[in-house]
Design an enzyme around this catalytic site. Structure first.
Site, mmCIF file in Angstrom:
data_model
loop_
_atom_site.group_PDB
_atom_site.id
_atom_site.type_symbol
_atom_site.label_atom_id
_atom_site.label_comp_id
_atom_site.label_asym_id
_atom_site.label_seq_id
_atom_site.Cartn_x
_atom_site.Cartn_y
_atom_site.Cartn_z
ATOM 1 N N LYS A 1 0.842 -1.194 0.000
ATOM 2 C CA LYS A 1 0.000 0.000 0.000
ATOM 3 C C LYS A 1 0.877 1.243 0.000
ATOM 4 C CE LYS A 1 -4.051 1.928 2.329
ATOM 5 N NZ LYS A 1 -5.006 1.751 3.448
ATOM 6 N N HIS B 1 -8.737 -9.584 6.783
ATOM 7 C CA HIS B 1 -8.155 -8.391 7.396
ATOM 8 C C HIS B 1 -8.262 -8.435 8.920
ATOM 9 C CE1 HIS B 1 -6.230 -4.661 6.226
ATOM 10 N NE2 HIS B 1 -6.867 -4.028 7.174
ATOM 11 N N ARG C 1 -5.087 -9.665 10.267
ATOM 12 C CA ARG C 1 -4.034 -8.642 10.319
ATOM 13 C C ARG C 1 -4.173 -7.824 11.597
ATOM 14 N NH1 ARG C 1 -0.622 -5.149 7.208
ATOM 15 N NH2 ARG C 1 -1.090 -2.938 7.446
ATOM 16 N N HIS D 1 2.829 0.603 8.086
ATOM 17 C CA HIS D 1 2.112 1.864 8.285
ATOM 18 C C HIS D 1 3.069 3.037 8.091
ATOM 19 C CE1 HIS D 1 -1.168 -0.168 10.962
ATOM 20 N NE2 HIS D 1 -1.410 -0.297 9.679
ATOM 21 N N TYR E 1 -4.323 0.003 17.789
ATOM 22 C CA TYR E 1 -4.337 -1.330 18.386
ATOM 23 C C TYR E 1 -4.092 -1.290 19.889
ATOM 24 C CZ TYR E 1 -4.204 -2.767 13.535
ATOM 25 O OH TYR E 1 -4.507 -2.927 12.206
#
Length: 332
Positions: free
Chosen positions: A173, A279, A282, A305, A314
């Site tokens: 990404k 996902h 993940r 990220h 998280y």
């Protein structure tokens, strides 16, 4: 074709249709096929919304009206509305070469503040225990490495380093590469899969059907790379299919929808009542690492990220009660 992706009109050849110009502009910038499909779809919807008028006849107010319609009548999410805006900005700026004035008066779709769904370790083990086949191996890999689904199915053979127990994610990404861990528990299954995959590759070589899609201009730079073992997809479809752009028939990567179905099936079989998707694994990977005491910067690197604030979410779902507070009832 011009440098910015628009087509040059020839006096002996009709000008290409607008959507074909969009496709050309997307491809010259090496955007993914998914981005191409999404942009073309949004531009179609924009044109139909305004009675099939050509976008050159429409202005920023027309763009605002369409985006507001998506939020008010379509009830789309904020991310969906932003995707539509990106498609229209691409159309006007890169294809039509028209600078739209600042788009105002748009009814913005609300972006809800939601916490990610995280499964407990027991739930993850129960889910993975019920997965099977190639889809099951990919599912285990997603939890064990924190990969996104498409990053998992697009892995190439050369990006798996069994000796160093690591994976290299190419063009993730944001177009970024990163390195993540290959779990020791998956070393033996991965070696067995590689042996099976190599035998399939050898069959394709013998039959003259070997070949794989290569990104950017690598196919021209390295003409033989598409048949080399290292460039092959690690997980492939059982049948050949036509490339949507070139029409060439070859093995595509494993169908991501099969992994999604396998995760849903395994979650139901495990009696997990919360919604579980690839996902979700993940999210669970990141949360369980933080629970184990790994620092947030390490988790950020493994997830890819760009900003640590994205990883910070998280910390709000760690399995220690609300914000890590110990209830007074537990002290009684």
């Amino acid at each position: 074709m011009t440098e910015n992706g628009t087509s040059i009109e020839s006096p002996n050849r009709p000008a290409p249709k607008l959507l074909d110009q969009v496709r050309d502009a997307v491809r010259i910038r090496h955007y993914s096929i998914r981005t191409e499909e999404a942009y073309v779809n949004w531009i179609k919807r924009f044109i139909l919304f305004h009675g099939k008028q050509h976008p050159r006849q429409l202005d920023a107010a027309a763009v605002s009206a369409f985006l507001s319609h998506l939020a008010v009548d379509g009830k789309v999410s904020a991310s969906t509305q932003n995707q539509a805006l990106s498609a229209l900005l691409f159309l006007y700026q890169k294809v039509l070469e028209i600078d739209l004035p600042r788009i105002g008066d748009v009814v913005r779709a609300k972006r809800p503040q939601r916490l990610p769904t995280v499964l407990s370790r027991k739930e993850v083990y129960a889910l993975l225990d019920r997965c099977a086949g190639t889809a099951g191996l990919i599912t285990c890999l997603l939890y064990g490495t924190g990969l996104r689904l498409m990053e998992g199915v697009r892995l190439r053979v050369k990006d798996v380093d069994v000796a160093r127990a690591e994976l290299i994610v190419r063009d993730g990404k944001g177009g970024k590469d990163r390195v993540t861990v290959l779990p020791q528990a998956l070393i033996a299954p991965m070696q067995a899969h590689l042996a099976t995959r190599r035998a399939l590759h050898a069959d394709d070589v013998r039959s003259g059907t070997v070949g794989v899609w290569l990104p950017d201009a690598l196919a021209k730079k390295y003409p033989n790379a598409s048949s080399e073992w290292g460039w092959q997809y690690l997980f492939v479809a059982s049948n050949f299919s036509a490339d949507p752009r070139s029409g060439i028939r070859r093995r595509h990567h494993y169908n991501e929808k099969l992994v999604q179905r396998e995760v849903r099936r395994a979650a139901l079989a495990a009696g997990i009542v919360r919604p579980a998707s690839p996902h979700t694994l993940r999210h669970s990977f990141a949360t369980h690492l933080l629970e184990s005491g790994y620092d947030i910067r390490t988790v950020q690197e493994l997830l890819g990220h760009a900003d640590v604030s994205t990883t910070m979410i998280y910390t709000h779902v760690l399995n220690r009660g609300g914000r890590g507070v110990r209830s007074p009832l537990d002290a009684m």
